[in-house]
Design a protein around this motif. Sequence first.
Motif, PDB file in Angstrom:
ATOM      1  N   ALA A  24       4.378  -1.939  -5.054  1.00 53.29           N
ATOM      2  CA  ALA A  24       4.490  -2.068  -3.597  1.00 53.29           C
ATOM      3  C   ALA A  24       4.355  -0.669  -3.013  1.00 53.29           C
ATOM      4  CB  ALA A  24       5.836  -2.678  -3.220  1.00 53.29           C
ATOM      5  N   LEU A  73       6.563   5.155  -1.417  1.00 49.75           N
ATOM      6  CA  LEU A  73       6.363   5.567  -0.033  1.00 49.75           C
ATOM      7  C   LEU A  73       5.494   6.814   0.022  1.00 49.75           C
ATOM      8  CD1 LEU A  73       7.138   5.024   2.939  1.00 49.75           C
ATOM      9  CD2 LEU A  73       9.079   6.571   2.614  1.00 49.75           C
ATOM     10  N   LEU A 109      12.519   3.478  -6.557  1.00 48.25           N
ATOM     11  CA  LEU A 109      11.744   3.938  -5.404  1.00 48.25           C
ATOM     12  C   LEU A 109      11.177   5.323  -5.697  1.00 48.25           C
ATOM     13  CD1 LEU A 109      13.996   2.857  -2.381  1.00 48.25           C
ATOM     14  CD2 LEU A 109      12.117   1.607  -3.467  1.00 48.25           C
ATOM     15  N   GLY A 128       8.661   0.783  -5.953  1.00 51.77           N
ATOM     16  CA  GLY A 128       8.271   0.766  -4.555  1.00 51.77           C
ATOM     17  C   GLY A 128       7.943   2.196  -4.164  1.00 51.77           C
ATOM     18  N   ALA A 152       3.694   1.710   0.568  1.00 50.23           N
ATOM     19  CA  ALA A 152       3.749   1.718   2.032  1.00 50.23           C
ATOM     20  C   ALA A 152       3.463   3.118   2.549  1.00 50.23           C
ATOM     21  CB  ALA A 152       5.119   1.258   2.518  1.00 50.23           C
ATOM     22  N   LEU A 169      10.682  -1.282   1.439  1.00 55.76           N
ATOM     23  CA  LEU A 169      10.477  -1.126   0.000  1.00 55.76           C
ATOM     24  C   LEU A 169      11.764  -1.399  -0.776  1.00 55.76           C
ATOM     25  CD1 LEU A 169       8.243   2.079  -0.030  1.00 55.76           C
ATOM     26  CD2 LEU A 169       7.534  -0.219  -0.713  1.00 55.76           C
ATOM     27  N   CYS A 191      12.229  -5.165  -1.240  1.00 54.14           N
ATOM     28  CA  CYS A 191      11.084  -5.971  -1.687  1.00 54.14           C
ATOM     29  C   CYS A 191      11.162  -6.391  -3.145  1.00 54.14           C
ATOM     30  CB  CYS A 191       9.777  -5.225  -1.425  1.00 54.14           C
ATOM     31  SG  CYS A 191       9.441  -3.897  -2.637  1.00 54.14           S
ATOM     32  N   ALA A 234      11.783  -4.122  -5.669  1.00 49.95           N
ATOM     33  CA  ALA A 234      11.506  -2.971  -6.528  1.00 49.95           C
ATOM     34  C   ALA A 234      12.743  -2.612  -7.339  1.00 49.95           C
ATOM     35  CB  ALA A 234      11.062  -1.785  -5.688  1.00 49.95           C
ATOM     36  N   GLU A 255       9.526   1.649   6.629  1.00 43.49           N
ATOM     37  CA  GLU A 255       8.893   1.349   5.347  1.00 43.49           C
ATOM     38  C   GLU A 255       9.810   1.619   4.166  1.00 43.49           C
ATOM     39  OE1 GLU A 255       6.144  -0.309   5.198  1.00 43.49           O
ATOM     40  OE2 GLU A 255       5.953  -0.206   7.379  1.00 43.49           O
TER      41      GLU A 255
END
Length: 234
Positions: A33, A15, A59, A13, A35, A51, A54, A56, A47
């Motif tokens: 994913a 960011l 991260l 995920g 964001a 994440l 979701c 993931a 966000e």
Amino acid sequence: MAHSAQPSPSRPGILVGLKAEARFIRQVFPHAAIAASGACRAGALREAARLAACGADCLLSFGLAAGLDPNLPAGSIIVPEKVSAWGSAYTADATLRHILGAGQSGVLSGSLLHSDDVVLNADEKARLFASSHCAALDMESGFLARAADEAGLPFAVLRVVCDPATRSLPSIAGTVLSPDGGLKVGALTKSLLRHPGQIPGLIALGRDAGMARSAMQTFLNHQRAQPAFARLAA
């Protein structure tokens, strides 16, 4: 608090701050994913939590950062060992850091500072550097690190210095980002018409941002040839 990476992380995920960064990262991580926070506190908080929830298995935070160390030019790449935020130090996962390029020639480590607010003034950057000893700061990685810690997920960060520590930015730089990660074009135009003296600073910022994005693109394209990175990005 540190967490060990899962043996083969494969569902990152990610960011970023702006839509432009999201579009670029999508080319590298086509199935992740991703964001964009809109470079604001509320967006980053929302966000990062999304994440983490979701599905993931790790991260990641990518994008531009403001320089704090006066020795770092635009385009300097940082894969920090720690993210300093709200009085806590969050330790990035060593395996993910290695996958992102930590330890390679020219890649900086150390600590990255999180800020809830845009920092425009060179004197403020100098004060933050003296108090934190962090190389740079951004507005997303603290929220991502905290969300990872709370969810028991490993995390890592790759940021590229955009505005050097010794340069103050025009005030417009802190007011024209929209919550969805784009630019408020109308506000930008009105501000420049009222205060055209901001234009040289904005041009310099655009030049440095282009240099930083080019440095990140070149570096990530190189990393894509590494097997561990290719597996993570697949």
